[in-house]
Design an enzyme around this catalytic site. Sequence first.
Site, PDB file in Angstrom:
ATOM      1  N   ALA A  63       0.866  -1.177   0.000  1.00 26.89           N
ATOM      2  CA  ALA A  63       0.000   0.000   0.000  1.00 26.89           C
ATOM      3  C   ALA A  63       0.908   1.234   0.000  1.00 26.89           C
ATOM      4  CB  ALA A  63      -0.888  -0.016   1.239  1.00 26.89           C
ATOM      5  N   GLY A 108       0.763  -4.947   1.038  1.00 28.82           N
ATOM      6  CA  GLY A 108      -0.425  -5.066   0.181  1.00 28.82           C
ATOM      7  C   GLY A 108      -0.172  -5.877  -1.081  1.00 28.82           C
ATOM      8  N   GLU A 111      -0.506  -9.363  -0.024  1.00 28.36           N
ATOM      9  CA  GLU A 111      -1.924  -9.544   0.306  1.00 28.36           C
ATOM     10  C   GLU A 111      -2.788  -9.676  -0.956  1.00 28.36           C
ATOM     11  OE1 GLU A 111      -1.688  -6.028   2.829  1.00 28.36           O
ATOM     12  OE2 GLU A 111      -2.378  -7.221   4.523  1.00 28.36           O
ATOM     13  N   GLU A 131       4.831  -4.773   7.603  1.00 20.14           N
ATOM     14  CA  GLU A 131       4.069  -3.686   8.248  1.00 20.14           C
ATOM     15  C   GLU A 131       4.510  -3.350   9.669  1.00 20.14           C
ATOM     16  OE1 GLU A 131       2.717  -6.044   6.395  1.00 20.14           O
ATOM     17  OE2 GLU A 131       1.290  -5.152   5.006  1.00 20.14           O
TER      18      GLU A 131
HETATM   19  N1  CAA Z   1       4.547   3.134  -1.060  1.00 17.36           N
HETATM   20  C1  CAA Z   1       4.891   4.261  -1.689  1.00 17.36           C
HETATM   21  N2  CAA Z   1       5.980   4.372  -2.494  1.00 17.36           N
HETATM   22  C2  CAA Z   1       6.739   3.259  -2.631  1.00 17.36           C
HETATM   23  C3  CAA Z   1       6.438   2.063  -1.990  1.00 17.36           C
HETATM   24  C4  CAA Z   1       5.263   1.997  -1.190  1.00 17.36           C
HETATM   25  N3  CAA Z   1       4.865   0.877  -0.570  1.00 17.36           N
HETATM   26  N4  CAA Z   1       7.402   1.155  -2.308  1.00 17.36           N
HETATM   27  C5  CAA Z   1       8.254   1.782  -3.129  1.00 17.36           C
HETATM   28  N5  CAA Z   1       7.869   3.064  -3.319  1.00 17.36           N
HETATM   29  C6  CAA Z   1       8.536   4.080  -4.133  1.00 17.36           C
HETATM   30  C7  CAA Z   1       9.739   4.668  -3.415  1.00 17.36           C
HETATM   31  O1  CAA Z   1       9.352   5.660  -2.492  1.00 17.36           O
HETATM   32  C8  CAA Z   1      10.535   5.215  -4.571  1.00 17.36           C
HETATM   33  O2  CAA Z   1       9.953   6.443  -4.970  1.00 17.36           O
HETATM   34  P1  CAA Z   1      10.907   7.678  -5.372  1.00 17.36           P
HETATM   35  O3  CAA Z   1      11.682   7.184  -6.577  1.00 17.36           O
HETATM   36  O4  CAA Z   1       9.933   8.759  -5.708  1.00 17.36           O
HETATM   37  O5  CAA Z   1      11.763   7.945  -4.196  1.00 17.36           O
HETATM   38  C9  CAA Z   1      10.261   4.202  -5.680  1.00 17.36           C
HETATM   39  O6  CAA Z   1       9.070   3.502  -5.296  1.00 17.36           O
HETATM   40  C10 CAA Z   1      11.374   3.190  -5.836  1.00 17.36           C
HETATM   41  O7  CAA Z   1      11.586   2.607  -4.572  1.00 17.36           O
HETATM   42  P2  CAA Z   1      13.041   2.462  -3.910  1.00 17.36           P
HETATM   43  O8  CAA Z   1      13.931   3.568  -4.355  1.00 17.36           O
HETATM   44  O9  CAA Z   1      12.832   2.280  -2.438  1.00 17.36           O
HETATM   45  O10 CAA Z   1      13.529   1.107  -4.593  1.00 17.36           O
HETATM   46  P3  CAA Z   1      14.557   0.042  -4.002  1.00 17.36           P
HETATM   47  O11 CAA Z   1      14.835  -0.910  -5.108  1.00 17.36           O
HETATM   48  O12 CAA Z   1      15.682   0.735  -3.340  1.00 17.36           O
HETATM   49  O13 CAA Z   1      13.737  -0.723  -2.843  1.00 17.36           O
HETATM   50  C11 CAA Z   1      11.822  -1.865  -1.908  1.00 17.36           C
HETATM   51  C12 CAA Z   1      12.639  -1.523  -3.189  1.00 17.36           C
HETATM   52  C13 CAA Z   1      12.656  -2.782  -1.016  1.00 17.36           C
HETATM   53  C14 CAA Z   1      10.558  -2.589  -2.342  1.00 17.36           C
HETATM   54  C15 CAA Z   1      11.488  -0.564  -1.161  1.00 17.36           C
HETATM   55  O14 CAA Z   1      10.916   0.358  -2.074  1.00 17.36           O
HETATM   56  C16 CAA Z   1      10.514  -0.765  -0.043  1.00 17.36           C
HETATM   57  O15 CAA Z   1      10.893  -1.244   1.004  1.00 17.36           O
HETATM   58  N6  CAA Z   1       9.224  -0.383  -0.265  1.00 17.36           N
HETATM   59  C17 CAA Z   1       8.232  -0.477   0.749  1.00 17.36           C
HETATM   60  C18 CAA Z   1       7.773  -1.914   0.961  1.00 17.36           C
HETATM   61  C19 CAA Z   1       6.766  -1.972   2.084  1.00 17.36           C
HETATM   62  O16 CAA Z   1       7.078  -1.707   3.220  1.00 17.36           O
HETATM   63  N7  CAA Z   1       5.508  -2.370   1.754  1.00 17.36           N
HETATM   64  C20 CAA Z   1       4.441  -2.448   2.717  1.00 17.36           C
HETATM   65  C21 CAA Z   1       3.672  -1.196   2.751  1.00 17.36           C
HETATM   66  S1  CAA Z   1       2.535  -1.141   4.085  1.00 17.36           S
HETATM   67  C22 CAA Z   1       1.165  -2.005   3.546  1.00 17.36           C
HETATM   68  O17 CAA Z   1       1.155  -2.562   2.478  1.00 17.36           O
HETATM   69  C23 CAA Z   1       0.034  -1.978   4.496  1.00 17.36           C
HETATM   70  C24 CAA Z   1      -1.108  -2.889   4.160  1.00 17.36           C
HETATM   71  O18 CAA Z   1      -1.069  -4.059   4.480  1.00 17.36           O
HETATM   72  C25 CAA Z   1      -2.287  -2.377   3.593  1.00 17.36           C
END
Ligand code: CAA
Length: 262
Positions: A63, A108, A111, A131
Amino acid sequence: MDFILYEADGAVATITINRPKALNALNSQVLDELDQTLDAIDLDTVRCVILTGAGDKSFVAGADIGEMSTLTKAEGEAFGKKGNDVFRKLETLPIPVIAAVNGFALGGGCEISMSCDIRICSENAMFGQPEVGLGITPGFGGTQRLARTVGVGMAKQLIYTARNIKADEAYRIGLVNAVYPQEELMEQAKKMASTIAKNAPIAVRNCKKAINDGLQVDIDQAIVIEEKLFGDCFETEDQKSGMGNFLAPKEQKVKVVPFKNC
Ligand code: CAA
């Protein structure tokens, strides 16, 4: 639509979550567009759907953390409901959905893949529920579907530790059915979807309903659900042509019965 691509090729349709700059993260607009896409599927023609993410790095990276970062308690609950409603629509779509997980399937993303009937992935896929590291619980069904998919102990370990796992481990614990090189993933998804689409559509739909509905009730009720859906197949054209072909003389048998969905 800005973030969803939809392509129907005969009986197989592909939905692609298309927000690669944010690794296909799910914001409200993506969820709304996915909801509209599911409503618009022509169920008279399409018999199997493939869900994937744009690009070769990410299926869905969760998400949208930016959107969630300022939510109040009430807004957080509403955002959870928004995702859950769409994912439940996906899960209860009358036809099967295959998740072709082509990279990150985190939060998400993991999920949404579990709301699909079948998961296959590429070698670079990574699954997880990170999360608790963000100060929240999984909110789009993860606490419920992960335990149902890989068992309570493994689900609790993955969720409490927030540890992401690679494709081979996801395969070992039964989270995905198969792992393929990235370049083969869509071909394999389409092959499986076509095989499903060739089978009797009413029967396939009834199998999905029997399995899904039966898992929610005790075994005595589940067996009754199966009996009703089994009975429902009889007198259909599909049942007549399927059994008719089996009973036909050898020289009149066809290899693929042209099931008509009626
Ligand atoms: N939300 C918003 N933006 C996201 C995102 C997310 N979940 N995941 C990645 N992005 C964005 C980054 O912010 C980045 O944007 P910018 O270029 O504008 O800075 C772009 O995507 C590329 O991401 P990274 O530079 O971080 O890429 P990376 O290869 O270095 O890392 C990754 C990849 C390990 C997937 C890392 O992006 C990451 O950890 N993302 C978050 C993963 C996460 O925690 N997901 C769970 C979200 S909470 C949820 O989902 C709640 C629920 O159950 C409903």
